[in-house]
Design a protein around this motif. Structure first.
Motif, short mmCIF file in Angstrom:
data_model
loop_
_atom_site.label_atom_id
_atom_site.label_comp_id
_atom_site.label_asym_id
_atom_site.label_seq_id
_atom_site.Cartn_x
_atom_site.Cartn_y
_atom_site.Cartn_z
N SER A 143 -9.90 -1.94 -5.11
CA SER A 143 -9.94 -0.76 -4.27
C SER A 143 -8.82 -0.77 -3.24
O SER A 143 -8.58 -1.78 -2.55
CB SER A 143 -11.29 -0.67 -3.55
N SER A 144 -8.13 0.37 -3.10
CA SER A 144 -7.08 0.50 -2.08
C SER A 144 -7.67 0.44 -0.68
O SER A 144 -6.92 0.33 0.30
CB SER A 144 -6.33 1.81 -2.27
N GLN A 145 -8.99 0.50 -0.55
CA GLN A 145 -9.61 0.44 0.77
C GLN A 145 -9.32 -0.88 1.48
O GLN A 145 -9.23 -0.91 2.71
CB GLN A 145 -11.12 0.65 0.64
N PHE A 146 -9.16 -1.97 0.74
CA PHE A 146 -8.83 -3.25 1.37
C PHE A 146 -7.44 -3.19 2.00
O PHE A 146 -7.22 -3.69 3.11
CB PHE A 146 -8.88 -4.38 0.34
N ILE A 147 -6.50 -2.58 1.30
CA ILE A 147 -5.14 -2.45 1.82
C ILE A 147 -5.15 -1.57 3.06
O ILE A 147 -4.52 -1.90 4.08
CB ILE A 147 -4.22 -1.89 0.73
N THR A 148 -5.87 -0.46 3.00
CA THR A 148 -5.93 0.45 4.14
C THR A 148 -6.54 -0.22 5.35
O THR A 148 -6.04 -0.06 6.48
CB THR A 148 -6.71 1.72 3.76
N GLY A 149 -7.60 -0.98 5.15
CA GLY A 149 -8.20 -1.69 6.28
C GLY A 149 -7.21 -2.60 6.99
O GLY A 149 -7.14 -2.64 8.23
N LEU A 150 -6.41 -3.32 6.21
CA LEU A 150 -5.40 -4.20 6.81
C LEU A 150 -4.29 -3.40 7.48
O LEU A 150 -3.78 -3.78 8.54
CB LEU A 150 -4.81 -5.12 5.74
N LEU A 151 -3.89 -2.28 6.88
CA LEU A 151 -2.84 -1.45 7.47
C LEU A 151 -3.23 -0.93 8.84
O LEU A 151 -2.37 -0.73 9.71
CB LEU A 151 -2.51 -0.28 6.54
N TYR A 152 -4.51 -0.72 9.07
CA TYR A 152 -4.97 -0.26 10.38
C TYR A 152 -5.09 -1.39 11.39
O TYR A 152 -4.85 -1.19 12.59
CB TYR A 152 -6.32 0.46 10.24
N ALA A 153 -5.45 -2.58 10.94
CA ALA A 153 -5.71 -3.69 11.87
C ALA A 153 -4.46 -4.47 12.23
O ALA A 153 -4.27 -4.86 13.40
CB ALA A 153 -6.75 -4.62 11.26
N LEU A 154 -3.59 -4.74 11.27
CA LEU A 154 -2.45 -5.63 11.51
C LEU A 154 -1.48 -5.14 12.57
O LEU A 154 -0.89 -5.97 13.29
CB LEU A 154 -1.72 -5.90 10.19
N PRO A 155 -1.25 -3.84 12.74
CA PRO A 155 -0.32 -3.41 13.80
C PRO A 155 -0.77 -3.80 15.21
O PRO A 155 0.05 -3.86 16.13
CB PRO A 155 -0.28 -1.88 13.65
N LEU A 156 -2.07 -4.08 15.38
CA LEU A 156 -2.59 -4.42 16.70
C LEU A 156 -2.39 -5.89 17.06
O LEU A 156 -2.61 -6.28 18.21
CB LEU A 156 -4.09 -4.08 16.75
N LEU A 157 -1.96 -6.72 16.10
CA LEU A 157 -1.73 -8.14 16.37
C LEU A 157 -0.37 -8.32 17.03
O LEU A 157 0.51 -7.47 16.96
CB LEU A 157 -1.80 -8.92 15.06
N GLU A 158 -0.19 -9.47 17.66
CA GLU A 158 1.06 -9.71 18.39
C GLU A 158 2.26 -9.88 17.45
O GLU A 158 3.34 -9.35 17.70
CB GLU A 158 0.92 -10.95 19.28
N GLY A 159 2.08 -10.64 16.37
CA GLY A 159 3.19 -10.91 15.47
C GLY A 159 3.25 -9.95 14.30
O GLY A 159 2.32 -9.19 14.02
#
Length: 388
Positions: A143-159
């Motif tokens: 499911s592309s939903q896993f990719i989308t979930g990461l696309l939303y969360a990863l920009p909020l990390l420092e690195g």
């Protein structure tokens, strides 16, 4: 709730409901922007209620892991799992129906690699820990939903982070939709070829106003009805939409012509029920719907449900592990009761099939349409559908 429908063709104009897929993504981005956004043209479907409810719990002040009731919404669950780790150090997720049975292995494998704790006990998924920046590798044919979930969360990390796909991306239109919404809210995630995304860290979501487009995946049932002879005029759809299900326009048209047709639905699996019902009434013509294995883990085993319902109505559908073969007939006998399998798309498929049946059809579990299209039965009746 059971509904008995008299066979008759439909006629009139219809504006499909707002896109549930776009609404999920817009609501999450607006919540991450911290207020000040206005999201218009939202449908009050059960899935959108689930996302709104979970976002309120996730963003509420307090300590401890929030309890997030995702209803039957796979999008809500998979989009918010990584965000819960970033925003609250984790969360406890529950759901109804088959939701908590649907596979989460792509996340689980990543969590083991990143030392994030998780457990699934008695229908409650608990995740706890910190989501680190870095490289995230997962298959593209889940499911592309896993990719989308990461696309939303990863920009909020420092690195900075990268998402690498080990197999070709399926349902890519849904990822395109996520990238489009992220960009509107001031967040960048850069595709690198067809199997990778670079996500810069340290980003901030910015408020944005947007109106949700009409939904091609729901419009698909009206396209199918039109392909079966109903005089339905669709309006309010964006012809330039990034919605992957926009391919229903071309696919439905291909089923209106003669000859054998093969449709690969790996990029648009939600279209299988409306495509199947239209294919079922192509007299003497064979249709193959391929690339559909992931449908076995939807609200129902959707390949099996499509086969059972259409064959009960009098069609000729053969079910295979990841495909359907359909030999079209002149008309459907009807005169039976069919089960929606608690699946909104199966209920709507059965309703469209009834327009070409010889006798009335009863649909059990008709309330399942509330998941995505709460006003479906009102729209069906407004187009001339008759309930007995």
């Amino acid at each position: 709730m059971d509904i008995t429908i008299a066979p008759r063709l439909l006629k009139g104009r219809i504006t499909p409901p707002p896109s549930k897929s776009q609404a999920h993504r817009a609501l999450i981005a607006a919540a991450l922007a911290g207020g000040g956004s206005r999201i218009e043209n939202l449908a009050d479907s059960q899935d959108i209620q689930a996302t709104s409810r979970c976002l309120a719990a996730l963003c509420a002040p307090g300590s401890g892991l929030p309890l997030l009731d995702c209803g039957e919404s796979g999008s809500t669950l998979r989009f918010l799992i990584p965000l819960s780790l970033v925003l609250r150090g984790g969360g406890r997720f529950t759901g109804r129906g088959r939701l908590m049975e649907r596979p989460q292995e792509p996340y689980f494998r990543l969590f083991e690699e990143k030392h994030v704790c998780y457990s699934l006990e008695a229908g409650v998924l608990t995740v706890r820990g910190a989501l680190p920046s870095g490289c995230y590798t997962l298959p593209g044919n889940v499911s592309s939903q896993f990719i989308t979930g990461l696309l939303y969360a990863l920009p909020l990390l420092e690195g900075d982070s990268d998402i690498l796909l080990t197999t070709p991306l399926e349902s890519g239109g849904y990822v395109d939709m996520a990238l489009d919404v992220l960009e509107r809210f001031g967040v960048r995630a850069v595709p690198n070829g067809s199997c990778a995304f670079h996500v810069p860290g340290g980003q901030t979501y910015r408020p944005h106003d947007m109106a949700i487009e009409s939904d091609y995946s729901q419009a698909a049932f009206w396209y199918a009805a039109r392909g079966l002879g109903s005089q339905v005029e669709l309006q309010g759809l964006n012809p330039f939409s990034v919605q992957g299900d926009r391919c229903i326009v071309e696919d439905s048209a291909s089923l209106c012509g003669p000859g054998e047709v093969e449709l690969d639905v790996s990029q648009c699996p939600d279209l299988v029920p409306p495509l199947a019902v239209q294919a079922a009434l192509r007299p003497g013509q064979t249709t193959r719907i391929v690339g559909a294995a992931r449908l076995r883990m939807k609200e129902s085993d959707r390949l099996s449900a499509v086969t059972q319902v259409l064959n009960a109505l009098g069609s000729r559908v053969e079910e295979h592990p990841d495909s359907l073969t359909i030999l079209g007939v002149d008309t459907l006998a009807g005169g039976v009761a069919v089960d929606s399998h608690n699946d909104h798309r199966i209920a709507m498929m059965a309703a469209v099939a009834t327009t070409r049946a010889a006798a009335p059809v009863t649909i059990r579990g008709a309330e399942s349409v509330r998941k995505s299209y709460p006003n479906f039965w009102e729209d069906y009746q407004r187009l001339g559908g008759m309930f007995l």
